[in-house]
Every structure is written in C-alpha cells, then in structure tokens.
Design a protein around this motif. Structure first.
Motif, PDB file in Angstrom:
ATOM      1  N   MET A 139      -3.446   7.008  -9.218  1.00  0.00           N
ATOM      2  CA  MET A 139      -2.353   6.161  -8.718  1.00  0.00           C
ATOM      3  C   MET A 139      -2.270   6.238  -7.191  1.00  0.00           C
ATOM      4  SD  MET A 139      -0.244   4.632 -11.031  1.00  0.00           S
ATOM      5  CE  MET A 139       1.489   4.765 -10.492  1.00  0.00           C
ATOM      6  N   GLY A 140      -2.268   5.082  -6.554  1.00  0.00           N
ATOM      7  CA  GLY A 140      -2.094   5.037  -5.104  1.00  0.00           C
ATOM      8  C   GLY A 140      -0.640   5.270  -4.718  1.00  0.00           C
ATOM      9  N   ARG A 141      -0.410   5.410  -3.455  1.00  0.00           N
ATOM     10  CA  ARG A 141       0.951   5.562  -2.937  1.00  0.00           C
ATOM     11  C   ARG A 141       1.762   4.318  -3.301  1.00  0.00           C
ATOM     12  NH1 ARG A 141       1.527   5.174   3.519  1.00  0.00           N
ATOM     13  NH2 ARG A 141       3.700   4.466   3.614  1.00  0.00           N
ATOM     14  N   PHE A 142       3.025   4.519  -3.687  1.00  0.00           N
ATOM     15  CA  PHE A 142       3.876   3.395  -4.090  1.00  0.00           C
ATOM     16  C   PHE A 142       4.623   2.832  -2.887  1.00  0.00           C
ATOM     17  CE2 PHE A 142       7.681   1.340  -5.726  1.00  0.00           C
ATOM     18  CZ  PHE A 142       7.133   0.543  -6.734  1.00  0.00           C
ATOM     19  N   ILE A 143       4.528   1.535  -2.713  1.00  0.00           N
ATOM     20  CA  ILE A 143       5.312   0.834  -1.689  1.00  0.00           C
ATOM     21  C   ILE A 143       6.311  -0.055  -2.417  1.00  0.00           C
ATOM     22  CG2 ILE A 143       5.269  -0.748   0.280  1.00  0.00           C
ATOM     23  CD1 ILE A 143       3.737   1.803   0.873  1.00  0.00           C
ATOM     24  N   GLN A 144       7.581   0.148  -2.102  1.00  0.00           N
ATOM     25  CA  GLN A 144       8.618  -0.677  -2.737  1.00  0.00           C
ATOM     26  C   GLN A 144       8.828  -1.966  -1.939  1.00  0.00           C
ATOM     27  OE1 GLN A 144      12.942   0.262  -2.450  1.00  0.00           O
ATOM     28  NE2 GLN A 144      12.816   0.424  -4.668  1.00  0.00           N
ATOM     29  N   ILE A 145       8.700  -3.090  -2.615  1.00  0.00           N
ATOM     30  CA  ILE A 145       8.947  -4.373  -1.964  1.00  0.00           C
ATOM     31  C   ILE A 145      10.289  -4.916  -2.434  1.00  0.00           C
ATOM     32  CG2 ILE A 145       8.135  -6.735  -1.608  1.00  0.00           C
ATOM     33  CD1 ILE A 145       5.299  -5.725  -2.167  1.00  0.00           C
ATOM     34  N   VAL A 146      11.202  -5.086  -1.474  1.00  0.00           N
ATOM     35  CA  VAL A 146      12.493  -5.691  -1.782  1.00  0.00           C
ATOM     36  C   VAL A 146      12.321  -7.206  -1.662  1.00  0.00           C
ATOM     37  CG1 VAL A 146      14.928  -5.841  -1.160  1.00  0.00           C
ATOM     38  CG2 VAL A 146      13.687  -3.671  -0.853  1.00  0.00           C
ATOM     39  N   GLU A 147      12.512  -7.882  -2.771  1.00  0.00           N
ATOM     40  CA  GLU A 147      12.337  -9.336  -2.802  1.00  0.00           C
ATOM     41  C   GLU A 147      13.573 -10.006  -2.206  1.00  0.00           C
ATOM     42  OE1 GLU A 147       9.893 -11.568  -3.757  1.00  0.00           O
ATOM     43  OE2 GLU A 147      11.392 -13.004  -3.048  1.00  0.00           O
ATOM     44  N   ARG A 176      -5.149  -4.452  -2.574  1.00  0.00           N
ATOM     45  CA  ARG A 176      -6.537  -4.296  -2.126  1.00  0.00           C
ATOM     46  C   ARG A 176      -6.704  -2.995  -1.345  1.00  0.00           C
ATOM     47  NH1 ARG A 176     -10.721  -6.417  -4.261  1.00  0.00           N
ATOM     48  NH2 ARG A 176     -11.812  -6.213  -2.300  1.00  0.00           N
ATOM     49  N   GLY A 177      -5.652  -2.580  -0.662  1.00  0.00           N
ATOM     50  CA  GLY A 177      -5.697  -1.332   0.097  1.00  0.00           C
ATOM     51  C   GLY A 177      -5.497  -0.092  -0.759  1.00  0.00           C
ATOM     52  N   GLY A 178      -5.307  -0.276  -2.066  1.00  0.00           N
ATOM     53  CA  GLY A 178      -5.198   0.878  -2.957  1.00  0.00           C
ATOM     54  C   GLY A 178      -3.783   1.356  -3.227  1.00  0.00           C
ATOM     55  N   PHE A 179      -2.790   0.556  -2.837  1.00  0.00           N
ATOM     56  CA  PHE A 179      -1.396   0.946  -3.045  1.00  0.00           C
ATOM     57  C   PHE A 179      -0.867   0.366  -4.358  1.00  0.00           C
ATOM     58  CE2 PHE A 179      -2.320   1.197   1.375  1.00  0.00           C
ATOM     59  CZ  PHE A 179      -1.575   2.248   1.867  1.00  0.00           C
ATOM     60  N   GLU A 180       0.199   0.965  -4.854  1.00  0.00           N
ATOM     61  CA  GLU A 180       0.902   0.441  -6.027  1.00  0.00           C
ATOM     62  C   GLU A 180       2.158  -0.275  -5.562  1.00  0.00           C
ATOM     63  OE1 GLU A 180      -0.170   0.989  -9.174  1.00  0.00           O
ATOM     64  OE2 GLU A 180      -1.845   2.265  -8.527  1.00  0.00           O
ATOM     65  N   ALA A 189     -11.029 -12.307   2.590  1.00  0.00           N
ATOM     66  CA  ALA A 189     -10.571 -11.498   1.455  1.00  0.00           C
ATOM     67  C   ALA A 189     -10.270 -10.059   1.860  1.00  0.00           C
ATOM     68  CB  ALA A 189     -11.622 -11.510   0.340  1.00  0.00           C
ATOM     69  N   GLY A 190     -10.518  -9.714   3.108  1.00  0.00           N
ATOM     70  CA  GLY A 190     -10.409  -8.317   3.544  1.00  0.00           C
ATOM     71  C   GLY A 190      -8.982  -7.834   3.686  1.00  0.00           C
ATOM     72  N   ASP A 191      -8.839  -6.525   3.661  1.00  0.00           N
ATOM     73  CA  ASP A 191      -7.565  -5.880   3.970  1.00  0.00           C
ATOM     74  C   ASP A 191      -7.806  -4.866   5.079  1.00  0.00           C
ATOM     75  OD1 ASP A 191      -7.645  -2.912   2.865  1.00  0.00           O
ATOM     76  OD2 ASP A 191      -8.680  -4.175   1.405  1.00  0.00           O
ATOM     77  N   PRO A 192      -6.753  -4.514   5.806  1.00  0.00           N
ATOM     78  CA  PRO A 192      -6.980  -3.682   7.001  1.00  0.00           C
ATOM     79  C   PRO A 192      -7.520  -2.284   6.695  1.00  0.00           C
ATOM     80  CG  PRO A 192      -4.634  -4.088   6.627  1.00  0.00           C
ATOM     81  CD  PRO A 192      -5.368  -4.989   5.718  1.00  0.00           C
ATOM     82  N   TRP A 193      -7.199  -1.751   5.538  1.00  0.00           N
ATOM     83  CA  TRP A 193      -7.750  -0.426   5.214  1.00  0.00           C
ATOM     84  C   TRP A 193      -9.267  -0.522   5.014  1.00  0.00           C
ATOM     85  CZ3 TRP A 193      -3.065  -2.237   3.360  1.00  0.00           C
ATOM     86  CH2 TRP A 193      -1.935  -1.548   3.814  1.00  0.00           C
ATOM     87  N   ALA A 194      -9.706  -1.605   4.381  1.00  0.00           N
ATOM     88  CA  ALA A 194     -11.147  -1.818   4.189  1.00  0.00           C
ATOM     89  C   ALA A 194     -11.841  -2.109   5.520  1.00  0.00           C
ATOM     90  CB  ALA A 194     -11.373  -2.962   3.198  1.00  0.00           C
ATOM     91  N   VAL A 195     -11.118  -2.721   6.453  1.00  0.00           N
ATOM     92  CA  VAL A 195     -11.692  -2.947   7.781  1.00  0.00           C
ATOM     93  C   VAL A 195     -12.000  -1.603   8.441  1.00  0.00           C
ATOM     94  CG1 VAL A 195     -11.183  -3.780  10.116  1.00  0.00           C
ATOM     95  CG2 VAL A 195     -10.641  -5.204   8.124  1.00  0.00           C
TER      96      VAL A 195
END
Lengths: 304, 304
Positions: free
Chosen positions: B1-9, B264-268, A185-191
């Motif tokens: 709000m965490g840093r926003f990462i745009q995901i292009v689908e 999980r890493g805190g990003f949006e 369930a981990g993510d690299p930032w949590a690692v």
C-alpha cells in the motif's frame, strides 16, 4: 540572477505538425521570427518527413531559406532517418534532432523501425556527422527518445528500457539526449526516477525533457525535471500541437505557461512573457482556434 | 500500500458556485452521491452564503436534507461568518469550513471584513463550537485561508503574512488549516516555502492545500505539496468551478487529474478513476459544457 533554464521552442514543428490547419512555409518562418523576438534562442523550426505523411511540415527547405544563419540562434530540424538527414544537411539547419522511440510499437508505427533498427539508423547519422565534423557547417546533433513515460501501443515503459537506450546513445557520443513523454502519460515521480537513471548511464551528456500536457501533468513533470537538475526543456508556444501517431495526445506544455512557472520560481529563461503571449494569440488566429495555453487566457500575475 | 492522500472533493461547492448554470438542490445532492460512489469521503457539499450573492448555492438546507448522516462520510459546509455558522448548525453538516482571506482587499470584497476582523469572526465561531463541543453533533471545524499565493486586488502575499495568519489560527485551536491559491497564481517553489512556513508555526495542525488551475500550475503545486508532506488536498470533479470574486480564476484542479497523477505515482486515494470520469462527464452534461479536466477527455494510462 536565478538559475538559467533553456527552453527549446518546438511550436513550429511539434506544435503545427498536429494542427488541422496547414500553414504556408512563409507563415511558419514568420512564427519562428516572432518567437525569436520573444526570446527563443533554440527553435525546432522544421521536420524532414515526407509531406505525404505530415503535410503540415511540407516545404521545410522554404522555411529554412527564409531564415538565414544568425549568430546566437539555432534552428533545429527533426530527422527520422538518413534521408531526412540528407535534406537537413542540404538546407543548412544549425542543429539536427534525431527521433528514436523507446518501444517497438511506436518505432514501427512512426518510423517503420524497431528499436534496434532505430539505434542503427541513429548510429549511421552520428558516424556521418563525425566524419564531416571537420568541414564547415556541420550541424550539432541531439537525439530525442519518444514514449519514455508510456507508449500508446505497448503501454508501460520500464526504467531499465530507458536507461539501456540512453546508455547506448551516450556511447555513440551524442552530447544531448532528450526524454519525451510523447503521449503525456507521465507523472512527476516517474520523471525523477527516469532522469536519475538516465544521468547514471550518461553522466557526460546534457539531458533534455519534452512533455505533453495530455493528462495535465506536464508542468508538474517539468517542475520535477528542474528539481532533478535538468536545465533544458522543450515547450510549444500556445500549447499547440501533439503527435498524429499518438492517439489522444494533446499539445506540448505551453512555452508561456512554463515561462510563468519558472519566472515566478525565480529562474531565468530569457523570454519576455508578454511577447510570448502575443505570439500565442497570433498563432491561434493563424490556425483558426484559440491557443490552449493557460497564460494566453488568464494573463500573468495580477499587478498591485 | 502506498502513502494515502486524502482528497477533499469541492466540486459541489467551489465547482458549481462559479458555473453559469444554476442547479437544483436535488441535482447537487445527486452529484454528492455520485462522488461518494466514486470514493469521496469528505465533500464540500454546500455553502452558507446569501443566495443574493451566490444563487448557485441557494437551498443549502435542501441539499443537506437529501443527505442524511452516514458513518464514514463527511459533508462540509462553507461558512463566511457567524450567520452562516448558524445555518450550518441548523442543517447538521458534519464539518464546517470557515473561509478567511490573507489580504484585506479580498476579505473586504468577498466577506466585507478586513483580515483582523475576519480573525475575530473566526475566533467567535471557534469559541461557540468549543462551548458546544460537549453536546452531541457539534461539527468538526477547519479554516481555509484564501489568496495565499496572490490576491487579485492586493497582488503579492508574503510568506510572513501567511505564517502570521496560520499561527494565529493554530493558536485558536483549529485542527485543520487550509492554504488556498484562490486565483491560481502559485508556483511549486512558492508552495514549498509557504507550506514549510505554515508547518513551523502550526506543528500540531493538519495542513491542507487548495489549488486552482488558472495558470496551469495546479498539479505542479499539488505535487510540491505532497513532496512537502501534505496529506490533504482539495479538488473538484471535472475541474469545474472558480470564484465569482476572483477575476480570471478558472476551476479547481480536477479530482480525476489529481487521482491519475497520484495513482501513477504509487499513492492511494480511495477513488475509482473510471467512476470519477463518469461523474465528471455527468456533471458536464448537467451544467451544459464539457468538464474541462484532462482525464475526462484523454482517459487514463493506455493499456497494453
């Protein structure tokens, strides 16, 4: 020469333990030999659990009997309690790895012990080993903390909880302490965060990481660990395995996938990638399903 | 709000293009709608290639006709040459993505053009777009460089080669330049190096990354990219897809796996993980095989 990363091969234990197929001790010893032929120096070869609970690990004594001591090779036995430690001593494993859970929920389900009782159990084993250390053949000892990045029963596991446990184990004098993402369930930032917290409370212990690839973050987590200065990582040939008490968990990160990533990144591992892929395909045939690793399917970097 | 990462689908294009199943344009438009319902704002919806070569992408015009313009949404069409650009203009895509290969081997096989000829082709499209910019409805333009971390035909691709291409494309005035690991051979250390080299020669362009998970390094590479400051990443719902001209390549990194890791890493990301998993399972049924993503199998973080 690039920086050396030691990969502890856990396929014969954590891998096979969660496969449906139950392999004979002779086949499991054969797997250990093949992995050693591919470059493995430290292998989790057996588990001293009751065969009623984990029939896949029955006959640890027979596996070890087929693997006489050899200089430069370490065969590790997993131990969950003092009774398991007795069996480990009797079979002459080179190393004992004691598993302790970061959560009461997992500890009770997996070992029948809450966290505080697991630490007492570990402390007893450490004391026994310390008293016997002068005698020949005392195995080296490591501890592996499970559920560091989440528990299937208790959910989130805090950085403080992990630091507390690592600190307590380091105070016992355990030289190598592992952090395991038992349910993937981990993510690299949590690692990065938990490795840094662990190092702060255990500056004199070697830290080791153990990842499952349940949510596809396993290699990202391994990369983050290496970047955070970790030199010892667990992996399982073929990516086989899981944990019978961790619902939805899939295999460990695959040794050959990890070796590919590290080798391409300029690191040394001591493994031969082609021999590893051959071992992964062999164990896939033995368990009756193709090994789930990426490298055993796709092969290495395309040649010019 | 965490840093926003745009995901292009990119599932409707790079995903479906390499599936055996050929889906009707109406189904592909439905997929785009479902993905938009799950939070996607930029979607590679169609490819303007000849249906003789890629029958899975036939009927791009029909897909786009089913997707009238909407504020805040961008439907992207992939273009390999000037003829494809003509079709893209006629269908009114919001964005055009022009693919250029980092190697002659892949460029000749995929587009019939060596690298230098591909850059001329891209330059012509950039010029046409520049001349038309004053007119209403000129699509925005990005370029994606394929085989940045290795070529199935030419093997290794150097940092210098990548930097030369990025520099040449940035000089044309292309505002967004993508680096693609077309065959999934990259490692995270090489991602950091090539991203840094690209940024040095294109300080005013947005850099975007596109990974395949062929050798299980996709999420590690994405993590390295985010750590190197990248804010735009491609991913494919369900992890479906590949490339018909890249032997052994498997799907793109799965959108839901990437969303899980980033969240999980805190990003949006703007995506709803449960809706994405539902879309992944839906497309798995449509193509007749379960989506290979980890999250569609394992689900998200276990609840307390």
């Amino acid at each position: 020469m690039g920086r050396f990363i030691q990969i502890v091969e856990v396929g014969p234990r954590d891998g096979l333990q969660n496969e449906k197929a139950v392999l004979d001790p002779a086949v499991r010893a054969d797997l250990v030999r093949r992995l050693e032929g591919a470059g493995a120096k430290r292998i989790e070869a057996v588990s001293f659990v009751h065969p009623k609970y984990v029939p896949q690990m029955a006959g640890a004594e027979e596996v070890m009997a087929a693997l006489p001591h050899e200089a430069g090779r370490s065969r590790i036995g997993l131990v969950l309690n003092g009774k398991g430690y007795d069996r480990a001593l009797a079979t002459g494993v080179d190393e004992v790895n004691v598993s302790v859970a970061a959560t009461d929920g997992f500890g009770l389900k997996n070992q029948g012990l809450a966290v505080k009782d697991q630490l007492v159990m570990l402390g007893d084993i450490v004391a026994r080993r310390h008293n016997a250390e002068a005698s020949e053949g005392a195995p080296s000892l490591s501890a592996m903390i499970s559920c560091v990045w989440g528990c299937p029963f208790d959910g989130e596991v805090s950085v403080d909880r992990v630091a507390d446990m690592v600190g307590a184990i380091a105070e016992m004098g355990v030289g190598e302490i592992g952090l395991a993402d038992t349910i993937g369930a981990g993510d690299p930032w949590a690692v990065t965060k938990k490795v840094e917290a662990a190092r702060a409370v255990a500056p004199n212990s070697t830290l080791r990481l153990h990842f499952h690839d349940t949510r596809n973050t396993g290699l990202a987590n391994a990369y983050a660990g290496v970047e955070a200065g970790i030199d010892v990582l667990d992996a399982s040939v073929g990516g086989i395995g899981g944990c019978p008490f961790a619902p939805g968990a899939t295999g460990n990160i695959a040794t050959e996938d990890l070796v590919y990533m590290l080798t391409r990144g300029g690191f040394e591992t001591g493994y031969d990638l082609d021999a590893l892929i051959a071992a992964a395909r062999w164990i896939g045939e033995a368990i009756g399903r193709p090994a789930p690793s990426a490298l055993s399917r796709a092969g290495g970097f395309p040649r010019d």
